[in-house]
Design an enzyme around this catalytic site. Structure first.
Site, PDB file in Angstrom:
ATOM      1  N   CYS A 117       0.831  -1.203   0.000  1.00 59.31           N
ATOM      2  CA  CYS A 117       0.000   0.000   0.000  1.00 59.31           C
ATOM      3  C   CYS A 117       0.866   1.253   0.000  1.00 59.31           C
ATOM      4  O   CYS A 117       0.570   2.229  -0.702  1.00 59.31           O
ATOM      5  CB  CYS A 117      -0.927  -0.007   1.218  1.00 59.31           C
ATOM      6  SG  CYS A 117      -2.067   1.390   1.300  1.00 59.31           S
ATOM      7  N   CYS A 216      -6.489  -4.255   6.964  1.00 59.96           N
ATOM      8  CA  CYS A 216      -7.712  -3.449   6.984  1.00 59.96           C
ATOM      9  C   CYS A 216      -8.818  -4.042   6.136  1.00 59.96           C
ATOM     10  O   CYS A 216     -10.003  -3.862   6.437  1.00 59.96           O
ATOM     11  CB  CYS A 216      -7.408  -2.017   6.543  1.00 59.96           C
ATOM     12  SG  CYS A 216      -6.922  -1.848   4.804  1.00 59.96           S
TER      13      CYS A 216
END
Length: 387
Positions: A117, A216
Site C-alpha cells: 500500500c 484493513c
C-alpha cells in the site's frame, strides 16, 4: 516559520510548502498534519477511500479504512483548520493491494499488504496526483526520518524511537518519492502516550482512539476465510518431511512458512514437539510440516529490488543489517546485487521462519538502503537434513 527534520526543502531552507496530509482517521496522521500546519506549511488534508463499500472494511479499533475513520479525519482537519477532501482510490487499491495479496497467497507466498500500500497507493497513486495538483510533499503519520544531505539528496532513516520505527514498510520508497515525503513524527523521541497527550492538547478527538491492527480489508481477521472466499476450497495433503500424510487442508494458500497454529493434525509428532509449516507447494497443493529447527535459513535470494537512493554497484558483497518482518530484529548480513537479484547471506547464524513473499529490508546503520521481495531461501545443513 519553523521547520522540522525530514521536511522537503526548496531553494531556501524553511520555505512554505504545499503539503498534502494523508489522514487515515487515526491519531498519528492527525498529529502529523497538525505539526506540518504548525510549522507554517500550506496543508490540505485528504482521506483515502479504499473500498467501494467502506462498511466492508474493519470498524472501530481494528480499522483504518472505514466510514467512521473518514469522519474522524474530517473532524481532525476541522480542528487543525485545514481544507479536507476524500479521494476515491478504491479501484487502484483493489488492483494493486487486495488482488496482489490474493495472487501472492495463491502462489504459495506471504505478502505484506501494508508495504504494498505504501509503494503503490500512498507514495505512487496519491503522490502522483498530489504533484499533478501542485503539492510539494505528501505528509503521513509514519515513524521514520528523511535526512537531507548537503548535495540535496535524501536518505530514509529509522525513527528516533526504535520502538515505534516503521521504516521497514517504507523501504520500497525510491529517491524520487523520498524527495516528496514528509514524516513529522519520525524525529521525535516521544512515546505513543505522549503523542496521544499532544493530540488531546490540540483538541483532536482521536486522542484516545485505539490503534488499528492487522489487515484493513479483512473484516473479521480471518485471513484463511478471506482467501477461501476468493480462491475456493481445494483439499490437499499435509505431509511430514518424509512425505508421509499426516492430515488434510482445504487450501494450501491458507498457510505460511513458520506457521504453528491451525494445523489440526491428528497424528502427534514422534518426539512430542510442535510442528511448523516448512513448505507450501501450490503446484501439487501440499503443505509440508516439521520441527522448528528445520526452519533455519542461512541465505536467501530476493527479487524486484527497490533502492532508497543510488543502487549498490555489483562489485562484490557488502555488509549490512537486515530486517525480515515489520517488527523483527536486525540481523547481520552480506548482500550482493547481480543480474537484478539480491543475494543475502546471514553472517550471525541461521534465521528461523523466513517466508517467500516477505520483504527483506537492508540497513546501513539507521539508513534504509533498500528492499526486495524474498523469492527463495537456503536452509542450514541441519535444517536441510531434517527436512
Amino acid at each position: 516559520m519553523t521547520d522540522f527534520p525530514g521536511a522537503p526543502t526548496g531553494p531556501g531552507d524553511g520555505r512554505r510548502l504545499r503539503v498534502l496530509a494523508a489522514m487515515s482517521g487515526g491519531v498519528d496522521s492527525a498529529v502529523a498534519a497538525a505539526r506540518a500546519a504548525e510549522a507554517g506549511h500550506d496543508v490540505t488534508g485528504v482521506h483515502l477511500a479504499l473500498s467501494a463499500n467502506p462498511q466492508s472494511f474493519r470498524t472501530g479499533a481494528r480499522g483504518c479504512c472505514t466510514i467512521e475513520d473518514s469522519h474522524d479525519a474530517r473532524r481532525a482537519a476541522d480542528v487543525i483548520g485545514i481544507p479536507f477532501y476524500i479521494w476515491d482510490l478504491a479501484d487502484r487499491f483493489r488492483a494493486d493491494v487486495v488482488d496482489d495479496f490474493v495472487a501472492e497467497y495463491a502462489a504459495g507466498r506471504t505478502p505484506n499488504p501494508c508495504l504494498r500500500c505504501n509503494e503503490k497507493i500512498k507514495f505512487a497513486a496519491l503522490l502522483d496526483k498530489a504533484i499533478a495538483l501542485g503539492f510539494d510533499a505528501v505528509c503521513t503519520g509514519h515513524y521514520a526520518t528523511v535526512v537531507v544531505n548537503a548535495d540535496g539528496s535524501r536518505e530514509l532513516h529509522r525513527a528516533s524511537d526504535a520502538a515505534k520505527d516503521q521504516s521497514y514498510v517504507l523501504g520500497v520508497l525510491d529517491e524520487r518519492q523520498l524527495a516528496h515525503a514528509m514524516f513529522p513524527l519520525g524525529d521525535t523521541l516521544t512515546t505513543k502516550d505522549e503523542i496521544r497527550a499532544e493530540a488531546a492538547r490540540r483538541g483532536l478527538s482521536v486522542a484516545k482512539k485505539p490503534d488499528s491492527h492487522d489487515i484493513c480489508f479483512i473484516t473479521d481477521g480471518d485471513t484463511q476465510g478471506f482467501l477461501a472466499r476468493r480462491l475456493g476450497t481445494a483439499e490437499g495433503d499435509i505431509l511430514d518431511e518424509d512425505g508421509k500424510r499426516l492430515g488434510t487442508h482445504s487450501g494450501a494458500y491458507g498457510y505460511t512458512v513458520g506457521q504453528r497454529k491451525g494445523l489440526r493434525l491428528g497424528v502427534p509428532a514422534a518426539d512430542g514437539k510442535p510442528r511448523y509449516v516448512l513448505d507450501i507447494s501450490p503446484v501439487n497443493n501440499t503443505v509440508t510440516v516439521g520441527p522448528a529447527e528445520a526452519l533455519d535459513v542461512t541465505a536467501l535470494t530476493a527479487i524486484r529490488p527497490r533502492w532508497c537512493g543510488t543502487a549498490p554497484d555489483g562489485a562484490g558483497p557488502r555488509t549490512y543489517t537486515a530486517q525480515l518482518r515489520a517488527h523483527g530484529d536486525d540481523v547481520p548480513v552480506t548482500a550482493e546485487l547481480a543480474d537484478g537479484e539480491l543475494s543475502v547471506r546471514f553472517t550471525g547464524g541461521a534465521v528461523r521462519g523466513v517466508a517467500p513473499g516477505q520483504a527483506v529490508v537492508l540497513y546501513d546503520g539507521t539508513r534504509v538502503v533498500g528492499s526486495a521481495t524474498i523469492a527463495t531461501t537456503e536452509r542450514s545443513p541441519r535444517a536441510a537434513a531434517s527436512a
